[in-house]
Scaffold this motif. Sequence first.
Motif, PDB file in Angstrom:
ATOM      1  N   LYS A 200       0.865  -1.175   0.000  1.00  0.00           N
ATOM      2  CA  LYS A 200       0.000   0.000   0.000  1.00  0.00           C
ATOM      3  C   LYS A 200       0.899   1.222   0.000  1.00  0.00           C
ATOM      4  CE  LYS A 200      -3.748   2.291   2.369  1.00  0.00           C
ATOM      5  NZ  LYS A 200      -4.701   2.253   3.470  1.00  0.00           N
ATOM      6  N   MET A 201       0.675   2.134  -0.962  1.00  0.00           N
ATOM      7  CA  MET A 201       1.507   3.328  -1.091  1.00  0.00           C
ATOM      8  C   MET A 201       1.080   4.401  -0.098  1.00  0.00           C
ATOM      9  SD  MET A 201       3.787   2.642  -3.321  1.00  0.00           S
ATOM     10  CE  MET A 201       4.516   4.262  -3.370  1.00  0.00           C
TER      11      MET A 201
ATOM     12  N   SER B 207       6.011   2.350   0.566  1.00  0.00           N
ATOM     13  CA  SER B 207       4.929   1.351   0.570  1.00  0.00           C
ATOM     14  C   SER B 207       5.184   0.369   1.706  1.00  0.00           C
ATOM     15  CB  SER B 207       4.864   0.606  -0.759  1.00  0.00           C
ATOM     16  OG  SER B 207       5.886  -0.351  -0.846  1.00  0.00           O
TER      17      SER B 207
ATOM     18  N   TYR C  95       0.747  -2.661  -6.226  1.00  0.00           N
ATOM     19  CA  TYR C  95       0.338  -1.737  -5.157  1.00  0.00           C
ATOM     20  C   TYR C  95      -1.163  -1.541  -5.207  1.00  0.00           C
ATOM     21  CZ  TYR C  95       5.285  -0.833  -4.925  1.00  0.00           C
ATOM     22  OH  TYR C  95       6.635  -0.999  -4.802  1.00  0.00           O
TER      23      TYR C  95
END
Length: 134
Positions: A9-10, A15, A132
């Motif tokens: 997850k950015m 991330s 992502y």
Amino acid sequence: MSHFIYNGKMNGKLSSGKFKYYSESGKLDWLCDAISGSSNLKALPEGLYVASGFRVMKEKPFVLYGIGFGFDLIPQFKTDRTELMFHPDGNLPGTAGCIGGLFKDKQEVEASFIFLSKLFKKCSYVPVTVTYHK
């Protein structure tokens, strides 16, 4: 086919997510929490890679709880990014665009070192997918 997947997850340039290894049968055989990037450097680009070249590492950014190791992540697409790897996230939090393994204790690092070193003795390379999500 056996393979690694990093799904993160950015959050800005950083991330966080899981780095997983699936065996030929599709069974999840290994996983660790992981990060990529830092406040200054972008996370590893999304895409397909080949993992190879497992080795012992001694430099601080690659050592956690006194154990250092890593392997190369070779992009299978055009990019100007170089020297991409998976390694324990030692030294300061975050990576220079690599995937850094986050291990809670020395036993987790040792178990990962043993698993990954055995894996790369059997396989000279392993496909890797980096994705992502929001």
